[in-house]
Structure formats: structure tokens, C-alpha cells
Write an enzyme that holds these catalytic residues in place. Structure first.
Site, PDB file in Angstrom:
ATOM      1  N   CYS A 243       5.458 -12.801   2.297  1.00 56.93           N
ATOM      2  CA  CYS A 243       5.038 -12.396   3.635  1.00 56.93           C
ATOM      3  C   CYS A 243       6.190 -11.657   4.299  1.00 56.93           C
ATOM      4  CB  CYS A 243       4.666 -13.641   4.444  1.00 56.93           C
ATOM      5  SG  CYS A 243       4.329 -13.267   6.166  1.00 56.93           S
ATOM      6  N   ASN A 252      -0.805 -14.109  -0.056  1.00 55.44           N
ATOM      7  CA  ASN A 252      -2.232 -14.433   0.018  1.00 55.44           C
ATOM      8  C   ASN A 252      -2.486 -15.818  -0.553  1.00 55.44           C
ATOM      9  OD1 ASN A 252      -2.125 -11.236  -0.884  1.00 55.44           O
ATOM     10  ND2 ASN A 252      -3.649 -11.664   0.669  1.00 55.44           N
TER      11      ASN A 252
HETATM   12 ZN    ZN Z   1      -3.170  -9.595   3.529  1.00 57.90          ZN
END
Ligand code: ZN
Length: 310
Positions: A243, A252
Site C-alpha cells: 500500500c 489487495n
Molecule cells: Zn486497489
């Protein structure tokens, strides 16, 4: 009859675009073949952004052309704008998806367009799709990104998401998806927002959730979505990509874990976990040292699982 849940693999796009290293075209092709062999029927294989911005996605047209030769696979690509949509249609995608940030600050920072300008762009793409000959029109979906919160604005008002979803459908789009781009969502919020958007635009126009596992709530959010009638979930092999907003956090929701949860619950995905482990081996070999997340690859499935899922 067992309910079928569709899994849309987004690792080749969402995962790989968040990694600095560029995966070779050959490795991407091997990934696609192995994951289809495992039973996955929809994959987002790339993004039609300018290669100067994302060199990881520079081979997207070639990857789409390859994926189109694979039987039974719905080939999805992300498009950032009208120009990207033209390239995606020329490449022959089955479905294209454009992110539309519900946070205007995020939208301005990311694509330098405010909400009104984005809605114009979306309407233009919807017209482009409608102008294609019958039988050659890709599905066009708008991903309502940062729908559950934004790293710049914080909370995004739910009535704003609902209003923008209505305006998106009014612009000629068949389907919206709710995207937890930032990993801010919690299950109560997922339940509320899915219900509110379905009520506003029609239940059949919201079928997909795009969730991240940044704060460990990914699968809890899946369950909330299932209970509100969501039938398609985006996920990524090994949760790759991390992220950009939270260093060290996973990306994800993990395909391997998601398939295990759904099958263990008695839902049907058509996906074989042993096959996914083979995909994971291909990814690990192509991106040595890249963190791969997930519990099932380490823990294995539960004793008797194969008998349960039959
Ligand atoms: Zn995404």
C-alpha cells in the site's frame, strides 16, 4: 443450488503497478495461464496509462492480446481517461474500468480533474462504448475509489458517494464498483454504503467490491459485502503490491485466502487452491524477494476441506 461468487484477479494491475520492479511480459503470460488453469475466469491484466508514468504497465496492449487468446477468460483493463479507453477498445478488452475518486482532493491530486470534469470524461467514454458495433462493446464499469475514506480528506461523506454513484449511472454507465483504495473500510460501513448505493442506483448496478487488507479487515469486509448481495470481489495473488499510503502493509485482499473463505462457507468459486499455490510459485520466481501475503499458502487448507467443497 450453491451460490457462485466471481473472483476478479487484479494482481497484474493493482499489485504490479505498486511495485517498482517491472515483471517481464513472459512471466505475466505464465501467471495468466496458471491462474486460468486454477479456475479464475476474470483478470484485470493491465492499465492503459502512459508508459512514461507506469513502466510496469507498458506491455498492457500485448498482454491483453495474449489474454484474449485464453479460452473462458474475461479480460479487464484499467483506463485512466478517454484516450486510455480508446487504446483499451483497440486492444479488444472484454471490460474496462475507470477509477473515479469520491474524494475531490484525491481526484485533483491523482488525475488533476475535479468531480464535474471526471463525470464529463466518464460520459464521453460511455458514448464511445455505445458507438462500438454490437457484439464488440466492452463492459464499462466505474470504480468509485476512496469510497470508504481518503488519506488526504479522511472520511468521505456517504451521501456524497451515493450522489456521485447516481451521477455516474446517469452518465450512461451500466455498473459501479465500490473501492476501498486506501484500506479504510470496516464491515459496518461496507454494509451501510453497499445498501445505500444499491438503493439509489438499483441493486443490479452494484455487484463488485474492490477491497484492500491494509488494516487486516479485508475478509471481514468481504463478509459484509456478501450479506448485502455482492457477487464479485477483486483480489490479488499474494496480496502483492503493498500500500503506497502505509509502508509495510499488505495490498489487495489475498486471492488464496479469499477463495478458502468462500469455499469453506459453502459458496462456489470454481477455483482450485492447489492451482493458486502454483501461480504463487511463478510470481515468487519472477519477483524474488517481493513480499507475498496470505495465510493459506503457509497454513494449508483444513483437514477434510476438499471433501467439503467437493
Ligand atoms: Zn486497489
Amino acid at each position: 443450488m450453491t451460490q457462485h461468487i466471481r473472483i476478479s484477479e487484479v494482481g497484474l494491475r493493482d499489485g504490479l503497478q505498486s511495485i517498482d520492479r517491472v515483471m517481464s511480459t513472459e512471466a505475466k503470460k505464465a501467471w495468466i495461464l496458471a491462474e486460468v488453469a486454477a479456475g479464475v475466469t476474470e483478470m484485470e491484466v493491465g492499465s492503459f496509462v502512459p508508459p512514461s508514468l507506469l513502466p510496469q504497465m507498458a506491455d498492457t496492449a500485448e498482454i491483453v492480446a495474449f489474454a484474449k487468446t485464453v479460452p473462458e477468460l474475461a479480460v479487464v483493463a484499467l483506463v485512466p481517461n478517454l484516450k486510455g479507453a480508446e487504446r483499451a477498445i483497440a486492444a479488444g478488452v472484454d471490460k474496462m474500468s475507470i477509477p473515479f475518486s469520491m474524494s475531490e482532493t484525491h481526484s485533483l491530486k491523482n488525475v488533476r480533474k475535479n468531480h464535474a470534469e471526471m463525470l464529463e470524461q466518464i460520459a464521453a467514454i460511455a458514448r464511445l462504448v455505445a458507438a462500438q458495433p454490437e457484439g464488440q462493446r466492452p463492459q464499462f464499469e466505474v470504480g468509485l475509489s476512496t469510497a470508504f475514506g481518503c488519506t488526504m480528506e479522511g472520511p468521505v461523506p456517504e451521501d456524497q458517494v451515493v450522489r456521485l454513484a447516481e451521477q455516474t449511472i446517469a452518465a450512461g454507465v451500466a455498473e459501479v464498483c465500490l473501492s476501498d483504495t486506501t484500506g479504510y473500510a470496516n464491515p459496518a460501513q461496507v454494509r451501510r454504503l453497499v445498501r445505500a448505493v444499491k438503493a439509489a442506483v438499483g441493486a443490479d448496478r452494484l455487484n463488485t467490491l474492490h477491497l484492500h487488507n491494509t488494516r487486516g479487515l479485508g475478509l471481514a469486509n468481504v463478509l459484509a459485502g456478501l450479506e448485502e448481495g455482492i457477487t464479485t470481489f477483486d483480489s490479488s495473488m499474494g496480496g502483492i503490491g503493498g500500500c503506497p499510503f502505509a509502508p509495510g502493509a499488505s495490498g489487495n485482499i489475498v486471492t488464496e485466502d479469499l477463495v478458502f473463505m468462500l469455499e469453506a462457507m459453502g459458496l462456489h468459486t470454481g477455483i482450485d487452491i492447489a492451482g493458486l499455490i502454483e501461480v504463487r510459485r511463478i510470481i515468487a520466481e519472477a519477483l524474488p524477494g517481493e513480499p507475498l501475503y496470505g495465510f493459506i499458502p503457509d497454513a494449508g487448507v483444513t483437514l477434510g476441506f476438499e471433501r467439503v467443497v467437493g
